[in-house]
Design a protein around this motif. Structure first.
Motif, PDB file in Angstrom:
ATOM      1  N   ALA A   1       0.971  -1.067   0.057  1.00  0.00           N
ATOM      2  CA  ALA A   1      -0.062   0.138  -0.097  1.00  0.00           C
ATOM      3  C   ALA A   1       0.954   1.097   0.001  1.00  0.00           C
ATOM      4  N   THR A   2       0.461   2.166  -0.879  1.00  0.00           N
ATOM      5  CA  THR A   2       1.404   3.384  -1.029  1.00  0.00           C
ATOM      6  C   THR A   2       0.623   4.680  -1.075  1.00  0.00           C
ATOM      7  N   ALA A   3       0.777   5.664  -0.075  1.00  0.00           N
ATOM      8  CA  ALA A   3       0.032   6.866   0.100  1.00  0.00           C
ATOM      9  C   ALA A   3       0.926   8.134   0.007  1.00  0.00           C
ATOM     10  N   PHE A   4       0.718   9.164  -0.619  1.00  0.00           N
ATOM     11  CA  PHE A   4       1.063  10.462  -0.674  1.00  0.00           C
ATOM     12  C   PHE A   4       0.485  11.510   0.333  1.00  0.00           C
ATOM     13  N   CYS A   5       1.287  11.917   1.268  1.00  0.00           N
ATOM     14  CA  CYS A   5       0.754  12.711   2.372  1.00  0.00           C
ATOM     15  C   CYS A   5       1.151  14.082   2.382  1.00  0.00           C
ATOM     16  N   ALA A   6       0.320  15.077   2.939  1.00  0.00           N
ATOM     17  CA  ALA A   6       0.618  16.485   3.277  1.00  0.00           C
ATOM     18  C   ALA A   6       0.594  16.745   4.804  1.00  0.00           C
ATOM     19  N   LEU A   7       1.632  17.543   5.184  1.00  0.00           N
ATOM     20  CA  LEU A   7       1.847  17.516   6.926  1.00  0.00           C
ATOM     21  C   LEU A   7       2.308  19.331   6.970  1.00  0.00           C
ATOM     22  N   GLY A   8       1.948  19.473   8.158  1.00  0.00           N
ATOM     23  CA  GLY A   8       2.029  20.970   8.395  1.00  0.00           C
ATOM     24  C   GLY A   8       3.613  21.406   9.164  1.00  0.00           C
ATOM     25  N   SER A   9       4.480  20.470   9.248  1.00  0.00           N
ATOM     26  CA  SER A   9       5.686  20.746   9.968  1.00  0.00           C
ATOM     27  C   SER A   9       6.445  19.365  10.013  1.00  0.00           C
ATOM     28  N   PHE A  10       7.854  19.824  10.189  1.00  0.00           N
ATOM     29  CA  PHE A  10       8.673  18.528  10.347  1.00  0.00           C
ATOM     30  C   PHE A  10       8.324  17.727  11.449  1.00  0.00           C
ATOM     31  N   ASP A  11       7.874  18.136  12.603  1.00  0.00           N
ATOM     32  CA  ASP A  11       7.556  17.534  13.826  1.00  0.00           C
ATOM     33  C   ASP A  11       6.315  16.550  13.363  1.00  0.00           C
TER      34      ASP A  11
ATOM     35  N   SER B   1       7.786   0.198   4.848  1.00  0.00           N
ATOM     36  CA  SER B   1       9.049  -0.207   4.001  1.00  0.00           C
ATOM     37  C   SER B   1       9.462   0.739   3.425  1.00  0.00           C
ATOM     38  N   ALA B   2       9.099   2.158   3.296  1.00  0.00           N
ATOM     39  CA  ALA B   2       9.516   3.160   2.768  1.00  0.00           C
ATOM     40  C   ALA B   2       8.885   4.531   3.412  1.00  0.00           C
ATOM     41  N   PHE B   3       9.634   5.259   3.714  1.00  0.00           N
ATOM     42  CA  PHE B   3       9.357   6.592   4.328  1.00  0.00           C
ATOM     43  C   PHE B   3       9.973   7.809   3.796  1.00  0.00           C
ATOM     44  N   GLU B   4       9.561   8.477   2.752  1.00  0.00           N
ATOM     45  CA  GLU B   4      10.131   9.349   1.948  1.00  0.00           C
ATOM     46  C   GLU B   4       9.507  10.914   2.101  1.00  0.00           C
ATOM     47  N   ALA B   5      10.412  11.863   2.776  1.00  0.00           N
ATOM     48  CA  ALA B   5       9.931  13.055   2.892  1.00  0.00           C
ATOM     49  C   ALA B   5      10.487  14.125   1.889  1.00  0.00           C
ATOM     50  N   MET B   6       9.638  15.099   1.583  1.00  0.00           N
ATOM     51  CA  MET B   6       9.858  16.162   0.649  1.00  0.00           C
ATOM     52  C   MET B   6       9.510  17.351   1.312  1.00  0.00           C
TER      53      MET B   6
ATOM     54  N   HIS C   1       1.824  22.971   0.536  1.00  0.00           N
ATOM     55  CA  HIS C   1       1.822  22.678   1.974  1.00  0.00           C
ATOM     56  C   HIS C   1       3.364  22.385   2.408  1.00  0.00           C
ATOM     57  N   PRO C   2       3.482  22.688   3.812  1.00  0.00           N
ATOM     58  CA  PRO C   2       4.863  22.547   4.308  1.00  0.00           C
ATOM     59  C   PRO C   2       5.647  21.257   4.111  1.00  0.00           C
ATOM     60  N   PHE C   3       5.088  20.210   4.014  1.00  0.00           N
ATOM     61  CA  PHE C   3       5.784  18.866   3.932  1.00  0.00           C
ATOM     62  C   PHE C   3       4.970  18.037   3.143  1.00  0.00           C
ATOM     63  N   TYR C   4       5.747  17.059   2.485  1.00  0.00           N
ATOM     64  CA  TYR C   4       5.002  15.958   1.925  1.00  0.00           C
ATOM     65  C   TYR C   4       6.058  14.599   2.427  1.00  0.00           C
ATOM     66  N   VAL C   5       5.022  13.398   2.340  1.00  0.00           N
ATOM     67  CA  VAL C   5       5.558  12.272   2.563  1.00  0.00           C
ATOM     68  C   VAL C   5       5.216  11.249   1.617  1.00  0.00           C
ATOM     69  N   LEU C   6       5.866  10.569   1.125  1.00  0.00           N
ATOM     70  CA  LEU C   6       5.446   9.279   0.324  1.00  0.00           C
ATOM     71  C   LEU C   6       5.609   8.105   1.387  1.00  0.00           C
ATOM     72  N   ILE C   7       4.809   7.227   1.692  1.00  0.00           N
ATOM     73  CA  ILE C   7       4.711   6.370   2.735  1.00  0.00           C
ATOM     74  C   ILE C   7       4.259   4.990   2.045  1.00  0.00           C
ATOM     75  N   GLU C   8       5.195   3.770   2.214  1.00  0.00           N
ATOM     76  CA  GLU C   8       4.863   2.615   1.606  1.00  0.00           C
ATOM     77  C   GLU C   8       4.847   1.492   2.925  1.00  0.00           C
ATOM     78  N   TYR C   9       3.802   0.612   2.834  1.00  0.00           N
ATOM     79  CA  TYR C   9       3.681  -0.325   3.600  1.00  0.00           C
ATOM     80  C   TYR C   9       3.445  -1.945   2.853  1.00  0.00           C
ATOM     81  N   GLN C  10       4.413  -2.721   3.239  1.00  0.00           N
ATOM     82  CA  GLN C  10       4.255  -4.156   2.687  1.00  0.00           C
ATOM     83  C   GLN C  10       3.901  -4.894   3.700  1.00  0.00           C
TER      84      GLN C  10
END
Length: 458
Positions: free
Chosen positions: A220-230, A247-252, A275-284
């Protein structure tokens, strides 16, 4: 002397295994850093471990320098030869030797492209977790020599964590073989670790025994928007708790996302920019029936807590690949005068480091472009700079700024790709004088004439 060395090598290996002059292809000039300027004096193409041993024995007797070359996908100049060096290519040491289902191991020759090894594992129902973008041309020997990481380190560890045994040839031609298949083996020193990450300066790896894992049954793979590095860190910690680890956690950072997702090369914008931050998260996972609901519940809980501002889940493999195209950031290659950095920081300090590093870079080059992104969960941050240098300035100047900041944050100047020649001046920013002294003692013990990959690392 060079003519005598080449004559001895041809007598031992055969003329076809020793190339000189115009027979040496231009690709052997440099790795992907494109910093190599010279073709080696000769190129050796041994066909097996015994020929590697014979070549090194002869070169050691003459005191002739040897530079091992694999797929030449490195970015630190570690495989670049000088005009007086002999290069030793592992291209012909290519093949799968054994897949042991009971031990869950894969034994391969060091010149085998990583993708071929991955496919052999996959065909047998196993996963070889080591993975990186250059999988089609990078060779497993080079992967180990630089202790490669890639996208799955957060779940499976660096290359050294995936190796049970290996065979290496020392500078004097001694073959040091321990093709161990056991997870537990504490019979004395773990000598394989001397060669993993040493960039061919202590010996040349010729065979590898990889530890395999079961193939995942769901992704499963999701693209996320977040408000801060915290908030990025909070999402990572929840993923570790609720999912047992991604299985992967990629911040932009936002400027990276805006540039890459808006570029025609990418053709994908999973979420709106701004958005202030983005994360691609993958779960296997291991249960195709329940894993999707578990992943969705994890994201919903994160939204309710406020850690997430928005999120989208890939509905199929094609959409997941479009998410990854954003993170891979190939559009950055269209910028002029780019310099890429691959550094490590303690995870909790990455946000502050990025702010500080950006401020230092902008103070020096106000019109430059600076992009931050990376694996984050495994402490790895990438930086890409695009600068219109003033007269007399160049890559070394931006290196000085970035690596000084890494030193001040007690980080590592090399998360991946090794030290090679490009980071050698900065090794002391991440290693103590005592550590460097021990490295030199090991080099002197295993390669007293200093013939193996001279001028690299230390």
């Amino acid at each position: 002397m060079m003519n005598d060395v080449i004559a001895a090598l041809r007598a031992e290996l055969g003329a076809g295994a020793v190339l000189t002059g115009g027979d040496i292809g231009a690709r052997h000039r440099s790795d992907m850093s494109m910093t190599g300027r010279d073709l080696p004096k000769a190129l050796l193409r041994p066909r097996n471990t015994q020929e590697v041993a014979a070549a090194l024995r002869i070169c050691n007797a003459f005191g002739q320098s040897v530079v091992p070359q694999g797929g030449l996908t490195g970015l630190a100049g570690g495989a670049n030869a000088r005009a007086g060096d002999i290069a030793l290519s592992l291209d012909l040491l290519n093949g799968i030797e054994e897949l042991d289902r009971e031990a869950a191991t894969l034994t391969v020759l060091a010149g085998t492209p990583l993708e071929r090894a991955q496919n052999a594992a996959d065909d047998a129902g196993f996963l070889l977790p080591l993975d990186l973008g250059s999988r089609g041309s990078a060779q497993v020997g080079g992967n180990l020599a630089t202790n490669a990481g890639g996208n799955r380190v957060i779940r499976h560890g660096m290359a050294r964590a995936q190796v049970l045994g290996l065979e290496a040839v020392l500078a004097d031609g001694t073959v040091l073989g321990n093709l161990n298949k056991m997870l537990k083996n504490n019979a004395g020193f773990d000598l394989k670790q001397l060669f993993i990450g040493s960039e061919g300066t202590l010996g040349i790896i010729t065979r590898v025994v990889f530890r395999l894992k079961p193939l995942p049954r769901s992704t499963a793979t999701a693209f996320c928007a977040l408000g801060s590095f915290d908030a990025v860190l909070a999402l990572l910690h929840r993923a570790e708790t609720d999912l047992g680890g991604p299985s992967a956690f990629e911040a932009m950072w936002p400027d990276f996302y805006a540039f890459v997702s808006g570029h025609k090369m990418t053709a994908s914008q999973p979420l709106v920019a701004g958005h202030p931050f983005y994360v691609l998260i993958e779960y296997q996972g291991s249960d195709a029936e329940t894993d999707p609901a578990r992943f969705q519940s994890f994201l919903e809980a994160s939204l309710e807590e406020g850690a997430l501002l928005d999120a989208v889940i890939a509905q199929n493999e094609k959409e997941a690949q479009s998410f990854w195209r954003v993170r891979e950031g190939y559009a950055l290659d269209t910028l002029p005068e780019i310099v890429n950095f691959d550094v490590s920081l303690a995870v909790g300090r990455i946000g502050a480091f990025a702010e500080d590093c950006r401020a230092r870079l902008q103070a020096r080059w106000p019109d430059g472009q600076f992009f931050f992104y990376g694996h984050i969960g495994d402490s790895n941050l990438h930086i890409t700079t695009s600068i219109a240098y003033r007269p007399g300035e160049g890559m070394h100047d931006v290196d000085n700024v970035v690596y000084a900041c890494v030193r001040d944050f007690q980080g590592s100047v090399s998360a991946e790709h090794g030290i090679g020649t490009l980071k050698r001046d900065y090794l002391g920013y991440s290693r103590t004088p005592q550590e460097i002294d021990v490295m030199r003692r090991l080099k002197a013990a295993l390669d007293p004439k200093g013939i193996l990959n001279p001028g690299k690392v230390i």
